[in-house]
Design a protein around this motif. Structure first.
Motif, PDB file in Angstrom:
ATOM      1  N   THR A 199      72.482  -5.691 -45.086  1.00 26.39           N
ATOM      2  CA  THR A 199      73.522  -5.921 -44.091  1.00 26.39           C
ATOM      3  C   THR A 199      74.278  -4.624 -43.839  1.00 26.39           C
ATOM      4  OG1 THR A 199      73.745  -8.229 -44.743  1.00 26.39           O
ATOM      5  CG2 THR A 199      75.593  -7.258 -43.538  1.00 26.39           C
ATOM      6  N   VAL A 200      74.357  -4.230 -42.565  1.00 26.94           N
ATOM      7  CA  VAL A 200      75.076  -3.007 -42.215  1.00 26.94           C
ATOM      8  C   VAL A 200      76.376  -3.313 -41.468  1.00 26.94           C
ATOM      9  CG1 VAL A 200      73.097  -1.460 -42.266  1.00 26.94           C
ATOM     10  CG2 VAL A 200      73.632  -2.678 -40.176  1.00 26.94           C
ATOM     11  N   LEU A 201      76.472  -4.490 -40.865  1.00 26.56           N
ATOM     12  CA  LEU A 201      77.717  -4.949 -40.243  1.00 26.56           C
ATOM     13  C   LEU A 201      77.881  -6.434 -40.536  1.00 26.56           C
ATOM     14  CD1 LEU A 201      77.706  -3.450 -36.598  1.00 26.56           C
ATOM     15  CD2 LEU A 201      79.070  -2.680 -38.526  1.00 26.56           C
ATOM     16  N   GLU A 219      83.364  -6.493 -39.214  1.00 26.11           N
ATOM     17  CA  GLU A 219      83.017  -5.210 -38.594  1.00 26.11           C
ATOM     18  C   GLU A 219      82.566  -5.392 -37.148  1.00 26.11           C
ATOM     19  OE1 GLU A 219      82.437  -4.642 -43.026  1.00 26.11           O
ATOM     20  OE2 GLU A 219      81.636  -6.099 -41.612  1.00 26.11           O
ATOM     21  N   ILE A 220      81.840  -6.469 -36.873  1.00 24.51           N
ATOM     22  CA  ILE A 220      81.424  -6.743 -35.498  1.00 24.51           C
ATOM     23  C   ILE A 220      82.653  -7.024 -34.633  1.00 24.51           C
ATOM     24  CG2 ILE A 220      80.236  -8.420 -34.008  1.00 24.51           C
ATOM     25  CD1 ILE A 220      78.071  -8.595 -36.179  1.00 24.51           C
ATOM     26  N   ARG A 253      85.745  -5.970 -35.094  1.00 25.69           N
ATOM     27  CA  ARG A 253      86.462  -4.704 -34.880  1.00 25.69           C
ATOM     28  C   ARG A 253      85.740  -3.820 -33.879  1.00 25.69           C
ATOM     29  NH1 ARG A 253      87.615  -5.203 -40.364  1.00 25.69           N
ATOM     30  NH2 ARG A 253      85.888  -3.888 -40.991  1.00 25.69           N
ATOM     31  N   ALA A 254      84.410  -3.763 -33.973  1.00 19.13           N
ATOM     32  CA  ALA A 254      83.627  -2.933 -33.038  1.00 19.13           C
ATOM     33  C   ALA A 254      83.808  -3.430 -31.606  1.00 19.13           C
ATOM     34  CB  ALA A 254      82.155  -2.950 -33.427  1.00 19.13           C
ATOM     35  N   VAL A 293      74.827  -1.841 -31.214  1.00 11.87           N
ATOM     36  CA  VAL A 293      74.147  -0.915 -32.120  1.00 11.87           C
ATOM     37  C   VAL A 293      73.274   0.044 -31.317  1.00 11.87           C
ATOM     38  CG1 VAL A 293      72.388  -0.744 -33.942  1.00 11.87           C
ATOM     39  CG2 VAL A 293      74.108  -2.556 -34.040  1.00 11.87           C
ATOM     40  N   GLY A 342      79.190   0.239 -30.752  1.00 12.78           N
ATOM     41  CA  GLY A 342      79.854  -0.341 -31.913  1.00 12.78           C
ATOM     42  C   GLY A 342      79.492   0.389 -33.188  1.00 12.78           C
ATOM     43  N   LYS A 343      78.189   0.689 -33.367  1.00 15.13           N
ATOM     44  CA  LYS A 343      77.728   1.399 -34.560  1.00 15.13           C
ATOM     45  C   LYS A 343      76.479   2.189 -34.225  1.00 15.13           C
ATOM     46  CE  LYS A 343      76.777   1.222 -39.384  1.00 15.13           C
ATOM     47  NZ  LYS A 343      77.580   2.261 -39.930  1.00 15.13           N
ATOM     48  N   LEU A 401      73.336   3.617 -35.719  1.00 18.56           N
ATOM     49  CA  LEU A 401      72.567   3.245 -36.901  1.00 18.56           C
ATOM     50  C   LEU A 401      71.234   3.989 -36.890  1.00 18.56           C
ATOM     51  CD1 LEU A 401      72.380   1.406 -39.394  1.00 18.56           C
ATOM     52  CD2 LEU A 401      71.440  -0.363 -37.893  1.00 18.56           C
ATOM     53  N   GLY A 432      76.182 -10.884 -37.906  1.00 17.10           N
ATOM     54  CA  GLY A 432      75.776  -9.838 -38.828  1.00 17.10           C
ATOM     55  C   GLY A 432      74.764  -8.918 -38.176  1.00 17.10           C
TER      56      GLY A 432
END
Length: 192
Positions: A6-8, A12-13, A15-16, A136, A151-152, A154, A174
């Motif tokens: 799991t990376v988010l 976290e999602i 907040r992103a 992502v 958002g991220k 990766l 997630g």
């Protein structure tokens, strides 16, 4: 495949997406003429979540400014994958002409899905500007396309599979990544 990592998570999602909503408003210098179009399936749900956040931030109801853009018939891999399901395109009532359209997708990978979205958008009207927001960005671009809001970031290997899980589709939020040695990836996203 190895076990997914799991990376988010849900927080976290959330907040992103809040950060992306603020970035969209800042880049547009306010909410005027903004339209959000999500690319089904998960991009459409993310667009709705962004619309909810923009409503909360601005006090302006964004429910009439959000829609979905089906790119199925504009994809360049239809011959190799002709059984793709199409989704209805829903354009806000005021249309997209002379508006700032923010395309929303879950994962930016090769850029081919976004190229198809630009083609589909051109069939519907002429926006003043088109921007891209993704949850992502995993790299590996094959076309000169980049997201305006991410958002991220990766970084990933082509042999890895990135999965975006959303409550509306998967029952939970997630982002996971796992090794998928031997898989063949096409298009944006995980192995899609």
């Amino acid at each position: 495949m190895t076990a997914p990592r799991t990376v988010l998570g849900p927080d976290e999602i959330a907040r992103a997406l809040t950060r992306i909503a603020h970035e969209i408003l800042e880049a547009n210098q306010g909410p005027d003429d903004l339209v959000l179009l999500g690319i089904p399936t998960r991009g459409a749900h993310l667009a709705q979540r962004l619309a909810d956040r923009l409503t909360g931030i601005t006090g302006i109801d964004f429910s009439a400014r959000v829609g979905a853009l089906d790119v199925t018939m504009h994809r360049d891999d239809l011959r190799g994958r002709p059984t793709r399901a199409s989704h209805p395109t829903r354009i806000p009532l005021d249309g997209i002409d002379e508006r700032v359209v923010v395309l929303v997708d879950d994962v930016l990978y090769s850029g081919r899905t976004i190229r198809a979205a630009l083609d589909a958008l051109a069939d519907l009207g002429r926006p003043r500007a088109v921007r891209l927001a993704v949850l992502v960005d995993r790299g590996h671009r094959e076309l000169p396309i980049r997201a305006d809001s991410v958002g991220k970031n990766l970084p990933s290997a082509r042999t890895e599979h990135v999965s975006i899980l959303l409550e509306e589709v998967d029952g939970r939020d997630g982002v996971t990544i796992e090794s998928a040695t031997g898989s063949t990836e096409t298009g944006d996203g995980g192995a899609a």
